[in-house]
Design a protein around this motif. Structure first.
Motif, PDB file in Angstrom:
ATOM      1  N   SER A   6      16.314  81.307  52.658  1.00 18.04           N
ATOM      2  CA  SER A   6      15.135  82.052  53.099  1.00 18.04           C
ATOM      3  C   SER A   6      14.507  82.870  51.986  1.00 18.04           C
ATOM      4  O   SER A   6      14.976  82.871  50.848  1.00 18.04           O
ATOM      5  N   GLU A   7      13.398  83.526  52.317  1.00 20.34           N
ATOM      6  CA  GLU A   7      12.740  84.411  51.368  1.00 20.34           C
ATOM      7  C   GLU A   7      12.456  85.744  52.038  1.00 20.34           C
ATOM      8  O   GLU A   7      12.239  85.804  53.250  1.00 20.34           O
ATOM      9  N   TYR A   8      12.496  86.793  51.229  1.00 24.40           N
ATOM     10  CA  TYR A   8      12.373  88.157  51.738  1.00 24.40           C
ATOM     11  C   TYR A   8      11.436  88.951  50.839  1.00 24.40           C
ATOM     12  O   TYR A   8      11.534  88.861  49.615  1.00 24.40           O
ATOM     13  N   GLU A   9      10.554  89.718  51.446  1.00 27.79           N
ATOM     14  CA  GLU A   9       9.708  90.636  50.699  1.00 27.79           C
ATOM     15  C   GLU A   9      10.482  91.940  50.546  1.00 27.79           C
ATOM     16  O   GLU A   9      10.935  92.511  51.535  1.00 27.79           O
ATOM     17  N   CYS A  10      10.645  92.394  49.308  1.00 22.33           N
ATOM     18  CA  CYS A  10      11.427  93.595  49.028  1.00 22.33           C
ATOM     19  C   CYS A  10      10.664  94.486  48.057  1.00 22.33           C
ATOM     20  O   CYS A  10       9.616  94.105  47.541  1.00 22.33           O
ATOM     21  N   LYS A  11      11.226  95.658  47.811  1.00 24.46           N
ATOM     22  CA  LYS A  11      10.616  96.602  46.881  1.00 24.46           C
ATOM     23  C   LYS A  11      11.668  97.107  45.890  1.00 24.46           C
ATOM     24  O   LYS A  11      12.807  97.340  46.269  1.00 24.46           O
ATOM     25  N   LEU A  12      11.229  97.265  44.654  1.00 26.50           N
ATOM     26  CA  LEU A  12      12.047  97.961  43.673  1.00 26.50           C
ATOM     27  C   LEU A  12      11.734  99.439  43.793  1.00 26.50           C
ATOM     28  O   LEU A  12      10.579  99.814  43.981  1.00 26.50           O
ATOM     29  N   ASP A  13      12.749 100.285  43.669  1.00 25.86           N
ATOM     30  CA  ASP A  13      12.467 101.711  43.668  1.00 25.86           C
ATOM     31  C   ASP A  13      12.047 102.148  42.263  1.00 25.86           C
ATOM     32  O   ASP A  13      12.023 101.336  41.328  1.00 25.86           O
ATOM     33  N   GLY A  16      14.188 101.122  39.333  1.00 26.32           N
ATOM     34  CA  GLY A  16      14.448  99.706  39.085  1.00 26.32           C
ATOM     35  C   GLY A  16      15.602  99.164  39.907  1.00 26.32           C
ATOM     36  O   GLY A  16      16.207  98.156  39.542  1.00 26.32           O
ATOM     37  N   ARG A  17      15.892  99.824  41.039  1.00 27.13           N
ATOM     38  CA  ARG A  17      16.965  99.346  41.911  1.00 27.13           C
ATOM     39  C   ARG A  17      16.380  98.505  43.039  1.00 27.13           C
ATOM     40  O   ARG A  17      15.275  98.759  43.508  1.00 27.13           O
ATOM     41  N   LEU A  18      17.149  97.522  43.450  1.00 30.34           N
ATOM     42  CA  LEU A  18      16.755  96.630  44.538  1.00 30.34           C
ATOM     43  C   LEU A  18      17.821  96.675  45.618  1.00 30.34           C
ATOM     44  O   LEU A  18      19.014  96.578  45.310  1.00 30.34           O
ATOM     45  N   VAL A  19      17.388  96.820  46.864  1.00 33.22           N
ATOM     46  CA  VAL A  19      18.301  96.716  47.993  1.00 33.22           C
ATOM     47  C   VAL A  19      18.341  95.251  48.398  1.00 33.22           C
ATOM     48  O   VAL A  19      17.299  94.660  48.691  1.00 33.22           O
ATOM     49  N   HIS A 102      11.357  90.588  31.705  1.00 29.79           N
ATOM     50  CA  HIS A 102      11.399  89.119  31.656  1.00 29.79           C
ATOM     51  C   HIS A 102      10.725  88.510  32.881  1.00 29.79           C
ATOM     52  O   HIS A 102       9.954  87.549  32.764  1.00 29.79           O
ATOM     53  N   ALA A 103      11.023  89.044  34.053  1.00 30.39           N
ATOM     54  CA  ALA A 103      10.497  88.479  35.303  1.00 30.39           C
ATOM     55  C   ALA A 103       9.160  89.102  35.707  1.00 30.39           C
ATOM     56  O   ALA A 103       8.615  88.744  36.744  1.00 30.39           O
ATOM     57  N   LYS A 104       8.661  90.026  34.872  1.00 25.85           N
ATOM     58  CA  LYS A 104       7.386  90.699  35.158  1.00 25.85           C
ATOM     59  C   LYS A 104       7.384  91.326  36.552  1.00 25.85           C
ATOM     60  O   LYS A 104       6.418  91.219  37.314  1.00 25.85           O
ATOM     61  N   LEU A 105       8.511  91.965  36.887  1.00 24.62           N
ATOM     62  CA  LEU A 105       8.639  92.573  38.204  1.00 24.62           C
ATOM     63  C   LEU A 105       7.905  93.899  38.261  1.00 24.62           C
ATOM     64  O   LEU A 105       7.891  94.660  37.286  1.00 24.62           O
ATOM     65  N   GLU A 106       7.314  94.130  39.397  1.00 25.77           N
ATOM     66  CA  GLU A 106       6.682  95.407  39.687  1.00 25.77           C
ATOM     67  C   GLU A 106       7.328  95.925  40.961  1.00 25.77           C
ATOM     68  O   GLU A 106       8.443  95.524  41.281  1.00 25.77           O
ATOM     69  N   LYS A 107       6.646  96.775  41.684  1.00 25.50           N
ATOM     70  CA  LYS A 107       7.256  97.362  42.881  1.00 25.50           C
ATOM     71  C   LYS A 107       7.578  96.305  43.944  1.00 25.50           C
ATOM     72  O   LYS A 107       8.655  96.295  44.514  1.00 25.50           O
ATOM     73  N   GLU A 108       6.641  95.411  44.196  1.00 23.45           N
ATOM     74  CA  GLU A 108       6.827  94.359  45.201  1.00 23.45           C
ATOM     75  C   GLU A 108       7.530  93.168  44.556  1.00 23.45           C
ATOM     76  O   GLU A 108       7.119  92.705  43.496  1.00 23.45           O
ATOM     77  N   VAL A 109       8.594  92.656  45.198  1.00 24.24           N
ATOM     78  CA  VAL A 109       9.303  91.476  44.709  1.00 24.24           C
ATOM     79  C   VAL A 109       9.602  90.540  45.876  1.00 24.24           C
ATOM     80  O   VAL A 109       9.607  90.959  47.031  1.00 24.24           O
ATOM     81  N   ILE A 110       9.842  89.299  45.537  1.00 26.27           N
ATOM     82  CA  ILE A 110      10.286  88.306  46.516  1.00 26.27           C
ATOM     83  C   ILE A 110      11.724  87.949  46.155  1.00 26.27           C
ATOM     84  O   ILE A 110      12.031  87.644  45.000  1.00 26.27           O
ATOM     85  N   VAL A 111      12.600  87.991  47.148  1.00 30.15           N
ATOM     86  CA  VAL A 111      13.995  87.605  46.982  1.00 30.15           C
ATOM     87  C   VAL A 111      14.186  86.292  47.728  1.00 30.15           C
ATOM     88  O   VAL A 111      13.836  86.191  48.905  1.00 30.15           O
TER      89      VAL A 111
END
Length: 147
Positions: A6-13, A16-19, A102-111
């Protein structure tokens, strides 16, 4: 063996931490404890391994010869892109700054649950790496799974 889908919409705090999504966290094998391995992906993404899955890959790269220049180079490239991380009590882990870049991550991420691994993507970049055409998807499945 872990099984992630599956895929999940998540946020980095802000740190730079991810739940990890609860369904992903729930599928982590007990033997892994709170230890995970995060790697820079070949694509502009991150790949998260359980310790069990990482050890399978680690042994292959560790076995490369130190006496062969090309194998040393591959080994060096692989291991510099690996970082062990630990889940805290809230199910979060800190993504190293270089990995975020490297992954050009911002606040919104897809897991993404990707079988035995988990991928972390910038949502805009993720869309560029998806198969949009169902016929292309069917052709690729036939090509790679009917072997």
């Amino acid at each position: 063996m872990a099984f992630f889908t599956s895929e999940y919409e998540c946020k980095l705090d802000a740190k730079g931490r991810l739940v990890l999504p609860s369904k992903i966290k729930g599928n982590l094998p007990e033997v892994s404890g709170n230890q995970l391995v995060i790697m820079k992906g070949f694509d502009p993404s991150l790949v998260v391994y359980t310790m069990q899955e990482y050890k399978k890959i680690h042994s292959k790269f560790a076995a490369l010869s130190d006496f062969d220049a090309a194998q040393r180079k591959l080994k060096r490239q692989f291991f510099k892109n690996v970082s062990e991380v630990e889940l805290d009590g809230a199910g979060r882990f800190l993504i190293p700054k270089g990995w975020i870049e490297h992954a050009k991550l911002e606040k919104e991420v897809i897991v993404i649950g990707a079988g035995n691994t988990v991928e972390i993507w910038n949502p805009d970049l993720y869309k560029e790496y998806l198969i949009e055409d169902s016929e292309e998807y069917s052709d690729m499945a036939k090509k790679f799974l009917d072997e």
